[in-house]
Write a protein that holds these residues in place. Structure first.
Motif, PDB file in Angstrom:
ATOM      1  N   GLU A  64       0.837  -1.212   0.000  1.00 23.16           N
ATOM      2  CA  GLU A  64       0.000   0.000   0.000  1.00 23.16           C
ATOM      3  C   GLU A  64       0.872   1.263   0.000  1.00 23.16           C
ATOM      4  OE1 GLU A  64      -4.040  -1.477   2.409  1.00 23.16           O
ATOM      5  OE2 GLU A  64      -2.354  -0.649   3.535  1.00 23.16           O
ATOM      6  N   SER A  65       1.938   1.244   0.791  1.00 17.34           N
ATOM      7  CA  SER A  65       2.842   2.401   0.835  1.00 17.34           C
ATOM      8  C   SER A  65       3.465   2.659  -0.531  1.00 17.34           C
ATOM      9  CB  SER A  65       3.950   2.177   1.863  1.00 17.34           C
ATOM     10  OG  SER A  65       3.409   2.056   3.154  1.00 17.34           O
ATOM     11  N   LEU A  66       3.901   1.591  -1.188  1.00 14.68           N
ATOM     12  CA  LEU A  66       4.495   1.746  -2.524  1.00 14.68           C
ATOM     13  C   LEU A  66       3.481   2.358  -3.479  1.00 14.68           C
ATOM     14  CD1 LEU A  66       6.385  -1.664  -2.877  1.00 14.68           C
ATOM     15  CD2 LEU A  66       7.367   0.553  -2.302  1.00 14.68           C
ATOM     16  N   LEU A  67       2.247   1.850  -3.430  1.00 15.68           N
ATOM     17  CA  LEU A  67       1.195   2.363  -4.318  1.00 15.68           C
ATOM     18  C   LEU A  67       0.902   3.827  -3.998  1.00 15.68           C
ATOM     19  CD1 LEU A  67      -1.050  -0.810  -4.260  1.00 15.68           C
ATOM     20  CD2 LEU A  67      -0.075   0.173  -6.338  1.00 15.68           C
ATOM     21  N   ASN A  68       0.830   4.164  -2.736  1.00 12.12           N
ATOM     22  CA  ASN A  68       0.581   5.552  -2.310  1.00 12.12           C
ATOM     23  C   ASN A  68       1.624   6.509  -2.835  1.00 12.12           C
ATOM     24  OD1 ASN A  68      -0.806   5.068   1.018  1.00 12.12           O
ATOM     25  ND2 ASN A  68      -1.824   5.481  -0.914  1.00 12.12           N
TER      26      ASN A  68
ATOM     27  N   LYS B  40       1.621  10.666  16.474  1.00  8.39           N
ATOM     28  CA  LYS B  40       2.398  11.909  16.522  1.00  8.39           C
ATOM     29  C   LYS B  40       3.870  11.564  16.257  1.00  8.39           C
ATOM     30  CE  LYS B  40       3.408  15.776  19.637  1.00  8.39           C
ATOM     31  NZ  LYS B  40       3.505  16.106  21.075  1.00  8.39           N
ATOM     32  N   ILE B  41       4.374  12.037  15.151  1.00  6.93           N
ATOM     33  CA  ILE B  41       5.728  11.659  14.731  1.00  6.93           C
ATOM     34  C   ILE B  41       6.659  12.873  14.746  1.00  6.93           C
ATOM     35  CG2 ILE B  41       7.096  10.825  12.768  1.00  6.93           C
ATOM     36  CD1 ILE B  41       4.807   8.986  12.037  1.00  6.93           C
ATOM     37  N   MET B  42       7.830  12.680  15.407  1.00  9.57           N
ATOM     38  CA  MET B  42       8.870  13.709  15.352  1.00  9.57           C
ATOM     39  C   MET B  42       9.658  13.530  14.051  1.00  9.57           C
ATOM     40  SD  MET B  42      12.377  14.255  17.597  1.00  9.57           S
ATOM     41  CE  MET B  42      11.684  14.812  19.150  1.00  9.57           C
ATOM     42  N   LEU B  43       9.670  14.587  13.228  1.00 12.24           N
ATOM     43  CA  LEU B  43      10.444  14.549  12.002  1.00 12.24           C
ATOM     44  C   LEU B  43      11.734  15.300  12.295  1.00 12.24           C
ATOM     45  CD1 LEU B  43      11.392  15.158   9.113  1.00 12.24           C
ATOM     46  CD2 LEU B  43       9.491  13.599   9.023  1.00 12.24           C
ATOM     47  N   LEU B  44      12.792  14.542  12.645  1.00 12.04           N
ATOM     48  CA  LEU B  44      14.030  15.181  13.071  1.00 12.04           C
ATOM     49  C   LEU B  44      14.935  15.521  11.891  1.00 12.04           C
ATOM     50  CD1 LEU B  44      15.769  15.863  15.699  1.00 12.04           C
ATOM     51  CD2 LEU B  44      17.171  13.964  14.843  1.00 12.04           C
ATOM     52  N   GLY B  45      15.375  16.745  11.848  1.00 14.83           N
ATOM     53  CA  GLY B  45      16.450  17.152  10.952  1.00 14.83           C
ATOM     54  C   GLY B  45      17.684  17.382  11.795  1.00 14.83           C
TER      55      GLY B  45
ATOM     56  N   THR C  20      10.756  10.321   1.533  1.00 16.73           N
ATOM     57  CA  THR C  20       9.351  10.261   1.961  1.00 16.73           C
ATOM     58  C   THR C  20       8.869   8.825   2.149  1.00 16.73           C
ATOM     59  OG1 THR C  20       8.631  10.407  -0.344  1.00 16.73           O
ATOM     60  CG2 THR C  20       8.704  12.462   0.899  1.00 16.73           C
ATOM     61  N   ILE C  21       9.432   7.890   1.408  1.00 13.77           N
ATOM     62  CA  ILE C  21       8.974   6.496   1.532  1.00 13.77           C
ATOM     63  C   ILE C  21       9.114   6.008   2.971  1.00 13.77           C
ATOM     64  CG2 ILE C  21      11.206   5.443   0.907  1.00 13.77           C
ATOM     65  CD1 ILE C  21       7.716   4.063   0.094  1.00 13.77           C
ATOM     66  N   GLY C  22      10.157   6.493   3.646  1.00 11.38           N
ATOM     67  CA  GLY C  22      10.404   6.046   5.013  1.00 11.38           C
ATOM     68  C   GLY C  22       9.275   6.411   5.965  1.00 11.38           C
ATOM     69  N   LEU C  23       8.658   7.547   5.743  1.00 14.68           N
ATOM     70  CA  LEU C  23       7.541   7.927   6.613  1.00 14.68           C
ATOM     71  C   LEU C  23       6.403   6.919   6.450  1.00 14.68           C
ATOM     72  CD1 LEU C  23       6.412  10.117   8.596  1.00 14.68           C
ATOM     73  CD2 LEU C  23       5.088  10.910   6.624  1.00 14.68           C
ATOM     74  N   LYS C  24       6.151   6.518   5.191  1.00 11.91           N
ATOM     75  CA  LYS C  24       5.088   5.531   4.949  1.00 11.91           C
ATOM     76  C   LYS C  24       5.434   4.192   5.604  1.00 11.91           C
ATOM     77  CE  LYS C  24       2.059   6.657   3.125  1.00 11.91           C
ATOM     78  NZ  LYS C  24       1.000   7.445   3.782  1.00 11.91           N
ATOM     79  N   VAL C  25       6.683   3.808   5.532  1.00 17.21           N
ATOM     80  CA  VAL C  25       7.107   2.556   6.170  1.00 17.21           C
ATOM     81  C   VAL C  25       6.911   2.662   7.686  1.00 17.21           C
ATOM     82  CG1 VAL C  25       9.087   1.056   6.646  1.00 17.21           C
ATOM     83  CG2 VAL C  25       8.704   1.925   4.325  1.00 17.21           C
ATOM     84  N   LEU C  26       7.285   3.804   8.242  1.00 16.46           N
ATOM     85  CA  LEU C  26       7.139   3.999   9.685  1.00 16.46           C
ATOM     86  C   LEU C  26       5.660   3.939  10.084  1.00 16.46           C
ATOM     87  CD1 LEU C  26       8.392   4.594  12.416  1.00 16.46           C
ATOM     88  CD2 LEU C  26       8.478   7.009  11.810  1.00 16.46           C
ATOM     89  N   GLU C  27       4.805   4.571   9.306  1.00 17.43           N
ATOM     90  CA  GLU C  27       3.367   4.476   9.585  1.00 17.43           C
ATOM     91  C   GLU C  27       2.898   3.019   9.524  1.00 17.43           C
ATOM     92  OE1 GLU C  27       1.642   8.772   7.891  1.00 17.43           O
ATOM     93  OE2 GLU C  27       1.783   7.055   6.532  1.00 17.43           O
ATOM     94  N   SER C  28       3.397   2.272   8.551  1.00 22.62           N
ATOM     95  CA  SER C  28       3.015   0.852   8.445  1.00 22.62           C
ATOM     96  C   SER C  28       3.446   0.074   9.686  1.00 22.62           C
ATOM     97  CB  SER C  28       3.656   0.225   7.202  1.00 22.62           C
ATOM     98  OG  SER C  28       3.174   0.845   6.033  1.00 22.62           O
ATOM     99  N   LEU C  29       4.674   0.337  10.135  1.00 25.14           N
ATOM    100  CA  LEU C  29       5.163  -0.348  11.336  1.00 25.14           C
ATOM    101  C   LEU C  29       4.265  -0.021  12.530  1.00 25.14           C
ATOM    102  CD1 LEU C  29       9.025   0.253  10.975  1.00 25.14           C
ATOM    103  CD2 LEU C  29       7.760  -1.841  10.453  1.00 25.14           C
ATOM    104  N   LEU C  30       3.931   1.252  12.677  1.00 21.02           N
ATOM    105  CA  LEU C  30       3.082   1.666  13.797  1.00 21.02           C
ATOM    106  C   LEU C  30       1.693   1.030  13.678  1.00 21.02           C
ATOM    107  CD1 LEU C  30       4.209   5.386  13.875  1.00 21.02           C
ATOM    108  CD2 LEU C  30       4.406   3.815  15.820  1.00 21.02           C
ATOM    109  N   ASN C  31       1.143   0.997  12.486  1.00 20.24           N
ATOM    110  CA  ASN C  31      -0.168   0.383  12.249  1.00 20.24           C
ATOM    111  C   ASN C  31      -0.199  -1.089  12.649  1.00 20.24           C
ATOM    112  OD1 ASN C  31      -1.284   2.089   9.235  1.00 20.24           O
ATOM    113  ND2 ASN C  31      -1.821   2.441  11.366  1.00 20.24           N
ATOM    114  N   ILE C  32       0.869  -1.765  12.294  1.00 17.20           N
ATOM    115  CA  ILE C  32       0.924  -3.212  12.534  1.00 17.20           C
ATOM    116  C   ILE C  32       1.401  -3.495  13.959  1.00 17.20           C
ATOM    117  CG2 ILE C  32       2.359  -5.222  11.903  1.00 17.20           C
ATOM    118  CD1 ILE C  32       0.279  -5.009   9.848  1.00 17.20           C
ATOM    119  N   GLY C  33       1.955  -2.501  14.609  1.00 18.44           N
ATOM    120  CA  GLY C  33       2.430  -2.709  15.974  1.00 18.44           C
ATOM    121  C   GLY C  33       3.845  -3.228  16.069  1.00 18.44           C
ATOM    122  N   LEU C  34       4.703  -2.780  15.153  1.00 16.78           N
ATOM    123  CA  LEU C  34       6.099  -3.227  15.163  1.00 16.78           C
ATOM    124  C   LEU C  34       7.034  -2.085  15.530  1.00 16.78           C
ATOM    125  CD1 LEU C  34       6.141  -5.382  11.903  1.00 16.78           C
ATOM    126  CD2 LEU C  34       6.615  -6.244  14.207  1.00 16.78           C
TER     127      LEU C  34
END
Lengths: 246, 246, 246, 246, 246, 246
Positions: free
Chosen positions: D219-223, E7-12, E212-226
């Protein structure tokens, strides 16, 4: 640091043919100029075999004879052996046979190269030496750090540090290792190049390593009291039947 | 398949000491029983060096002499050399020096092992042979396929295929390679074990490879017209000064 | 050597489309010319699937059907299977399912290549075959020995060993593998090139390996009594529910 | 994020035998519970082949059929394929054949595992699945991150997430991967284990990854608008002669 | 999927110097456009250190300060940290110190690259960033998948996505990675390139990955509970004596 | 050998907390006892950060501060920096920033270990230091030579070379590295263990390497005129905007 004198056998696993005396004197002079004041160096060449080492064939042909000379080191009162030929002829076997430190110029040079940069290249006299060097690097597990081996197309026995052509070839090939192969450290793959490292280093602005570095490493090991591991290089069981005429 | 006879030098890079004649006859008999009818085998042992090869020290001590025997093969009319000792003593150098195929028992055995399973183990006579075997496997780039090297704790010169103790030790160590090390193929790391491969294979139900497989591979190469690459093993330049008494 | 006849299934995991009969006859003739006199060869093609194998897609599309043909080998009295397509379609699975030796042309060819040189290159019909070959080499753990895979840009079904263009393309690409990629052994990545190996070998002066070598290796394994390890390729548990229309 | 609906084929490359309807419903329910609200999932099983995938044999037997189902995805209007079986049956070939994203559960799971820890272990139903998993990990070049593959000794078709025995076996083997093998992430090597990841994660206090993560990655890839590279997975040339009855 | 807000900290890990406010706004806008509706993003820059990260020197200089900001995340109520700088400054240490998921843009980007192709290349602002990127890839064990790192020769602080020159340089170097280096996936090695990925992807027809892909991956991890493994990243023992002025 | 005096900064990238003066004196005394007579050593600790380095967290927390101290070395007239903490905190960045040789104790120790044996093990104070050491070894590309990292379960700040318990733990763990992990060289992964290397070496009969070896190597490099490659560690471009309060 201890204050005892150290007696090191500087082994050349080659006969040097007609250049024998000249070779012994040059090697002695070279290493005397870098050694620690408390170190005494004795140059030993083998008495049979190939005159110089350009190929894996030469290296193998001289292995038995190199080992026969190194075997005598402890009885002769040496504290350590530095095998000054880059091919590390017989070094592994000598480490099994002896308890005093034995170090090969190839092993020392490429190991120090990994301390100074990311990818090193080796310059070797003849093209036939390329597989020899590649095998050596792989035997030490450092193939991922090797950018390339390049040949000067000049046989060992014709290397002359005064030669303009040699300098030109060194510069040409070294520059290719940097630009085309991604090298950031140069390693001289032959004792016959000693004397040109500073000159080349000034030209290239990157480290140029010659076999002399290995003598300094060996002195450091002796100072600190370190030798090769006898688990890694176990002593062979006593021989009963051995037949050697040498 | 061609119908010409093939004359193969079966080199043993060891003197065999007092067991010289017995060794020559045993090796001849062994390889005659597996060879193709059109193949003729001549067993050659070296005339100087260590009697048997248990360690890297032995292997290096015999390298010059093994090479001196292999050098003569083309002039003596051999079509190929099979170096029957697992340590592949002098094989690389002989490939440089000669144009006829030269194959080492170690190289052939472990290469065929990778065709039959996922991870192989080598059984070697003495513990001192373990680094020898590990270095060999690494030199062929197959370390990721090696499960383990295990020792029988019996020197080569005392291996007797009739011995009950040898069978027991083989079985013990082979079973450990399977259960503890994850091996699925066993390789005999010594010609002295030839004759027990079928017996052990029946016990373990996994492939047991002895150096005899290499002769078959060599015959196949000769049949198909293949030899080692002379780019990989370039001929050394002609020697001018070489000093050998052998 | 045993004196029994050996019956080998020469599997082509492709239908060959309209060239079916011609293909069967050519393959039979080719392998009959290199086989041992005591070997009998029967060529088997699959009945469904892609006509030839140029890509990973073709290879996967034919996997089930190749396996269904190989499954029958023991019941049909074969002593071994030689899968003559370089892609080794279904070989791993067939080794799990069967107890007789199963050998793939790709596995055998690249393994023998490592016995003869330091770095091999594969020539493959189409560019789309490059990832197929690279994946195959990696699956055997030999990626460190691979110099390159190069394409002839001619689909398998149009390879004709009489064609001048094919010879020219072979020579062009093979020379690039040597000069640009550092190859010292050439491997034909397709059975359709069999017949040109000697010609190319004479031109290049380095070994050129075709899938025929694998038949010789398989005969050697059978002669010596070796097969693949059933620990590495464990038999699948008995199937209860399987639905196949073929 | 785009606001279009995404239609994803959830492929099971197995027939599921008598459990076909039950399997389709369970898989649908599982993935519906983790999917994004805008995603629609359709579960597709193959119509011929092995009922479940326990071995490399099963995986190969089902490859052609899995590919035949995946081939239809673009015409049927799917936006992507998620191959939910850990063996990634036919995924590489489908990526060549199709332009829509195709992702395998095995590839996704072990790749995400490398993001979360240093060394992961895979739990697989049967011992015969161990080489299947090891080959898969190696095919993705991640073997240096694999601590171990361990078997639950329960066939896929008997996995029941309510079963006490299954929980006990999972816990036993997972604890061994941590204590004996050095794993710090657990990967479920089978879709049949989905539903137990949270439970096991709470017990072990380390991440437990099931194939559901792959749907989220897809889903992330598609997004983001990413798919597999068509240079890495080039489209096969158009087929002229193909013979399939399915 | 859970329905809680994240709530995600986007650190630079950089101060951005005079461009501080502009940078914070741009990063916020960028990530807001790709985030899930339930995600809230807060951009945090460090207060001391180098203004931008072009070199390993910059990355190391900012490590302590990046860590000091990340340390506060749990107390400030963040659910996760996304470290948006490709150099992954302080990520490993923050994973040790914290229990909430911490993900680095470099780690996420190159890991996803391996899911989409066979060999990826990274584009980095300055030549000095090349060893930084190579070290990073190696630290994740993915060096066998790296085709090359190429530099745009434009410092981070001068990257402007509207600039014609930047587009030209991107295209030039990306095409070289494909043709000369064998890349099939492009990875943007800097957050400053975000916004040009679609444009470049359309030009090249291969995947172009930005942080940006990393943010989506991080959201996926949080969604799944990893989250990351606390065995791999163990919490440091409580400090007794620590001296920080920040 | 040159006869000039060498002034070396001995950097401890830690504050040492309340043990600051004691630590400075001990380190000074230790290195004075192994240095060359012509070498002058000045011990420098950082002024902010963690008191000792037990974890990757500590190492990262101190990176900026270590770099700020090393930056000043050329202006202060030092000829070289020896970073005496095994974690090599900030060494790579300092090599970019400076032209004088910078050497890390970790890099030097494990590199010398590869000269003396086949597989080394590292002893580290706390279990949390294990991933730190493993990452370090991998960053130098020497993971194939690492037998294991084992912990003494004593924090750095409590290491006392007079302690009986420390000797007992050292012996216990070192013996396990030999018997269970296959190590043949021991490396002390912490400066706090200096002083026990000879004692342990006598017990184990294999080489025991402490960070002192690195000082000798650094002296050798200075004697021979070698430093790190500025191609491998390119100088960062001049900074315009940098904000540091230290």
């Amino acid at each position: 640091m201890t204050s005892e004198r150290l007696k090191i056998m500087l082994l050349g696993p080659l006969t040097a043919g007609k250049k024998r005396e000249e070779t012994i004197q040059n090697v002695k002079k070279t290493y005397d100029s870098v050694k620690h004041p408390q170190t005494d160096i004795e140059v030993v060449l083998i008495k049979q075999g190939s005159s110089f080492i350009n190929t894996r064939f030469d290296a193998s042909l001289n292995t038995s004879y190199a080992l026969l000379e190194m075997e005598k080191a402890e009885d002769k009162g040496f504290d350590a052996i530095y095998n000054g030929c880059f091919a590390d002829v017989g070094v592994t076997a000598a480490r099994e046979r002896l308890n005093i430190p034995v170090l090969g110029a190839g092993h020392a040079s490429i190991t120090i190269a990994t301390l100074l940069g990311r990818r090193f290249s080796i310059l070797t006299p003849l093209k036939n030496g390329i597989p020899l060097m590649e095998d050596l690097v792989r035997s030490y597990g450092l193939e991922s750090k090797l950018a390339s081996v390049r040949s000067l197309d000049i046989p060992v026995e014709q290397l002359s540090v005064q030669s303009k052509k040699l300098k030109q070839r060194l510069l040409e090939e070294a520059e290719k290792t940097i630009k085309e192969d991604g090298a950031d450290v140069i390693v001289f793959g032959c004792g016959g190049l000693i004397g040109l490292e500073k000159w080349l280093q000034n030209k290239l602005k990157i480290p140029v390593i010659s076999p002399t570095i290995g003598l300094k490493v060996l002195e450091s090991l002796l100072n600190i009291g370190l030798s090769h591991s006898k688990i890694a290089y176990p002593s062979p069981p006593p021989e009963k039947e051995r037949l050697i005429k040498y």
